[in-house]
Structures are given as C-alpha cells and as structure tokens.
Design a protein around this motif. Structure first.
Motif, mmCIF file in Angstrom:
data_model
loop_
_atom_site.group_PDB
_atom_site.id
_atom_site.type_symbol
_atom_site.label_atom_id
_atom_site.label_comp_id
_atom_site.label_asym_id
_atom_site.label_seq_id
_atom_site.Cartn_x
_atom_site.Cartn_y
_atom_site.Cartn_z
ATOM 1 N N UNK A 1 0.953 -1.125 0.110
ATOM 2 C CA UNK A 1 0.071 0.021 0.067
ATOM 3 C C UNK A 1 0.814 1.173 -0.036
ATOM 4 N N UNK A 2 0.771 1.981 -0.885
ATOM 5 C CA UNK A 2 1.780 3.193 -1.324
ATOM 6 C C UNK A 2 0.912 4.426 -1.383
ATOM 7 N N UNK B 1 5.063 6.954 1.644
ATOM 8 C CA UNK B 1 5.017 5.995 2.547
ATOM 9 C C UNK B 1 4.206 4.688 2.150
ATOM 10 N N UNK B 2 4.574 3.716 2.901
ATOM 11 C CA UNK B 2 4.130 2.465 2.416
ATOM 12 C C UNK B 2 3.801 1.427 3.536
ATOM 13 N N UNK B 3 3.174 0.443 3.338
ATOM 14 C CA UNK B 3 2.864 -0.656 4.298
ATOM 15 C C UNK B 3 2.990 -2.117 3.364
ATOM 16 N N UNK B 4 3.685 -2.965 3.835
ATOM 17 C CA UNK B 4 3.745 -4.280 2.970
ATOM 18 C C UNK B 4 2.980 -5.345 3.508
ATOM 19 N N UNK C 1 -2.191 -5.224 7.741
ATOM 20 C CA UNK C 1 -2.836 -4.661 8.774
ATOM 21 C C UNK C 1 -2.555 -3.153 8.915
ATOM 22 N N UNK C 2 -3.656 -2.572 9.204
ATOM 23 C CA UNK C 2 -3.913 -1.135 9.344
ATOM 24 C C UNK C 2 -3.080 -0.583 10.629
ATOM 25 N N UNK C 3 -2.715 -1.675 11.411
ATOM 26 C CA UNK C 3 -1.930 -1.427 12.679
ATOM 27 C C UNK C 3 -0.679 -1.211 12.433
ATOM 28 N N UNK C 4 -0.110 -1.692 11.425
ATOM 29 C CA UNK C 4 1.321 -1.688 11.139
ATOM 30 C C UNK C 4 1.658 -0.211 10.520
ATOM 31 N N UNK C 5 3.018 0.208 11.091
ATOM 32 C CA UNK C 5 3.281 1.400 10.938
ATOM 33 C C UNK C 5 3.860 1.732 9.512
ATOM 34 N N UNK C 6 3.735 3.142 9.086
ATOM 35 C CA UNK C 6 4.174 3.322 7.613
ATOM 36 C C UNK C 6 5.621 3.270 7.696
ATOM 37 N N UNK C 7 6.085 2.861 6.518
ATOM 38 C CA UNK C 7 7.603 2.805 6.146
ATOM 39 C C UNK C 7 7.696 4.002 5.233
ATOM 40 N N UNK D 1 12.299 7.141 9.637
ATOM 41 C CA UNK D 1 11.189 6.921 10.173
ATOM 42 C C UNK D 1 10.434 7.853 10.548
ATOM 43 N N UNK D 2 8.852 8.070 10.217
ATOM 44 C CA UNK D 2 7.942 8.617 10.460
ATOM 45 C C UNK D 2 7.076 8.594 11.552
#
Length: 368
Positions: free
Chosen positions: A103-104, A113-116, A132-138, A268-269
């Motif tokens: 998800x970018x 920012x992305x989740x994988x 997971x929406x709980x995962x932090x964005x990279x 990191x953000x």
C-alpha cells in the motif's frame, strides 16, 4: 546436447526448468533458474527516480523506481497488478517466487510512505486485505530532491525540548532557532540543562524537503545534519516532524508558537504521530527580535566598497538592509590563496563611533 524440462507449477504461477544435461568431457552440469513473471501494472510516472530509506550515506538503502518496477539493492520487483493505492509485486525469496502487496501513499512529491504484506502464492489484489492497518508506515525520500521553504523559522524562536529524560527549558537554557536568508534551512541550537539527563550543547542544520497535512496534523520532512564545533558534518539523515500552532484563541488568528515532535530513528516517521508525543518533543515560542543597530552613515553610502589595508578583504554595505558583505579574495600578497569566500553580517552592537572610526560587533548570517 542440452535438454530442458519445463514444469508449470499452478500453485505458484511460475515456470521452473532444469538443465538436465549439458555434456562435457568431465560429465554433466545441473542447474536451475526461476523466470519472474511480468504484469501490465504501471507505477505513477512522478515516482520515477532514486529514493532513500533514511540514511543518506548508506548506498544499500537506495531504491530505484521506474514505470513498471521497483529495484531494491539492484533486485527487481516487477509490478503485476494494481488497484488504487495497492500494488502487487513479484519477488523471489529463499522459498521461491511469491507475491507481495504494497500500500503506497504519496505524501509529497519527495515523500512516499508504504505498508507491505506477506508473501502469497496468488498474484491478485485480494492478498492486499491481509495488510494490517496497525502496521506503521515506512518512508521513502527522494534522493537529490529540490528543497522547499520550512513551515516555520521566518521569525526568531526559542524552544524547550525533551529527548525522553525530562524537559530542558528554553527560558533557562537559551535553546533557539537561527534563521537563514535561504528559507529552506534553519539551525537548531541546543543548550544543556544541568538538571536534565542527556541534554548537551550542539547544533543541527535542518534542510526542509517537503510538507503535507494528514488527519488535521501538519508534517514536514527534513535532512537533519548534526554539526560539531567546527561546523563539520557528524552524521545526517532524514527525519519527520509533526507540529501544530499554539494559539491565543479558538480561531487561531494569533499564533504564539508551535508544539512539535520528531522521529527518533533515521528515515522513520512512526515516532512523530503526535506533536506532544514523540522521540523528541519541542515547545517553540516566538522570541522578541533583538533590536538591530545600524552601521555608521558614512559606512552605508550606497555603492561604496571598502578594503582592508592588506587588500585581502573587501567590504560592501547594503544601506537598505542593514547588512555588510565581506569578501575574502586572493591578492598578490597571498599568491597561494585561490578560494574566494563571501560572508554576510548584521550589526549587533555599537561600541564606539566617531566621524571616522567605528568599533562594531556583528553577527554572521549562517547559510547565506
């Protein structure tokens, strides 16, 4: 003679072939190769280019994006399928070929920012539901990006700060921001508090690369470069800042400062999710501008150039702006000096002035 046996494994949707026999005098050589599939997915053209994951000096963290693929450490991940902000890429790992959903989100032209997700067997956007929406964005930051104006720093600011061991008050310590004629740069001047563990005196150069709003909060990303006493770089990386204005009324028509936090880890953000909660937190307050003095009227004659007695320095005074520009230039007296350096100063304090003499304290404008 070479014999190939092809076997399409339906569960993983890739072609596996074995080189069963290539006859040499010494015998047979056996090997295997995976052929990575290609899709019709396209990545936004504005994402093309080189990106970094945080540490500006770490070449291994460089990422390249083109119209159809992402390259991580020169390993290609072709885009197979996409749906809105979700992109499915093929990847070969230690278990073979698999498909990952990313998800970018484009926060700024310079910030992605992305989740994988995890590896799956099927190349479908349906696997994206497992993210997971709980995962932090990279975060990814565009390498060599054009910088932009910092969201605050146009006026003098003093600040209190905390790195997790208590608040070091700006009123007591004198921590403050230095502004520059270049609006994309500000300098954080930290002072130590004797009663707060971990505080120390140091300086950071902050170069702003992009800002955006998200969920009612303000973010900006910057290159943060720590300087030593000789203004040499001691390390640098990208940091995210999150801030809100401090106002005197509900309409926020009068801003008296800012609350801010910044991420602790390079690139990191995730630790800047709230202006009051972060690895580092700040309370900025507008400081009263020091009343600047003026250079003597006979020094401020427009178009007048002044030189030192040995001709190594030349001075030009800007009467309208109250600044003095000093140029150190090579001369016959210094034949080995080839570098021409320019410095900008403002009048800070007058000690003694007559019609033909002046003793003046001046402050150098850093980043001019």
């Amino acid at each position: 003679m070479t014999v190939f046996v092809f076997n399409r494994l339906m569960s993983r949707s890739y072609v596996f072939f074995s080189l069963l026999g290539q006859l040499y005098n010494s015998g047979f050589v056996i090997g295997s190769t995976l052929i990575q599939p290609r899709g019709n997915c396209s990545l936004p053209p504005e994402w093309e280019g080189r990106w970094a994951r945080g540490d500006l000096d770490d070449a291994a963290k460089k990422i390249t994006i083109n119209h159809h693929s992402i390259f991580i450490e020169n390993v290609e991940l072709p885009c197979i399928e996409s749906l809105e902000d979700f992109y499915v890429f093929s990847e070969i790992d230690e278990t073979g070929l698999c498909y990952k959903c990313f998800m970018i989100m484009e926060r700024h032209i310079n910030v992605l920012q992305y989740r994988q997700g995890e590896c799956h067997d099927e190349p479908s956007t349906e696997i994206c539901t497992s993210i997971s929406t709980d995962e932090p964005f990279l975060s990814l930051f565009r390498a060599g990006a054009v910088r932009e104006s910092c969201p605050f720093g146009d006026k003098p600011l003093k600040f209190s700060y905390s790195t997790g061991n208590g608040i070091c008050s700006g009123e007591e310590s004198g921590s403050h921001l230095d502004t520059c004629s270049d609006s994309s740069m500000i300098y954080f001047n930290y002072e130590a508090c004797v009663d707060v563990k971990g505080t120390e005196q140091f300086k950071e150069e902050v170069v702003c690369m992009g800002s955006w709003k998200e969920s009612g909060l303000n973010f900006f990303v910057a290159k943060v470069i720590r300087l030593n006493q000789n203004h040499k770089h001691q390390g640098e990386g990208y940091r995210c800042f999150n801030y809100i204005p401090r106002c005197t009324n509900m309409s926020c028509s009068s801003v008296i400062g800012y609350l801010a936090s910044r991420s602790g880890d390079v690139g990191s953000c995730t630790h800047a999710a709230s202006p009051e909660i972060g690895s580092w937190t700040y309370n900025f307050t507008f400081a009263e501008e020091e009343r600047r003095c003026s250079f003597p009227h006979w020094l401020e004659l427009d178009g007048t150039h002044w030189s030192s007695m040995n001709l190594t320095f030349q001075f030009v005074v800007d009467a309208s702006g109250g600044n003095i520009q000093m140029v150190h230039q090579p001369t016959r007296i210094q034949p080995n000096t080839t570098k021409l350096s320019t410095y900008q100063y403002t009048c800070s304090k007058i000690y003694n002035v007559t019609e033909d003499f002046a003793s003046i304290q001046a402050n150098q404008i850093i980043g001019w």
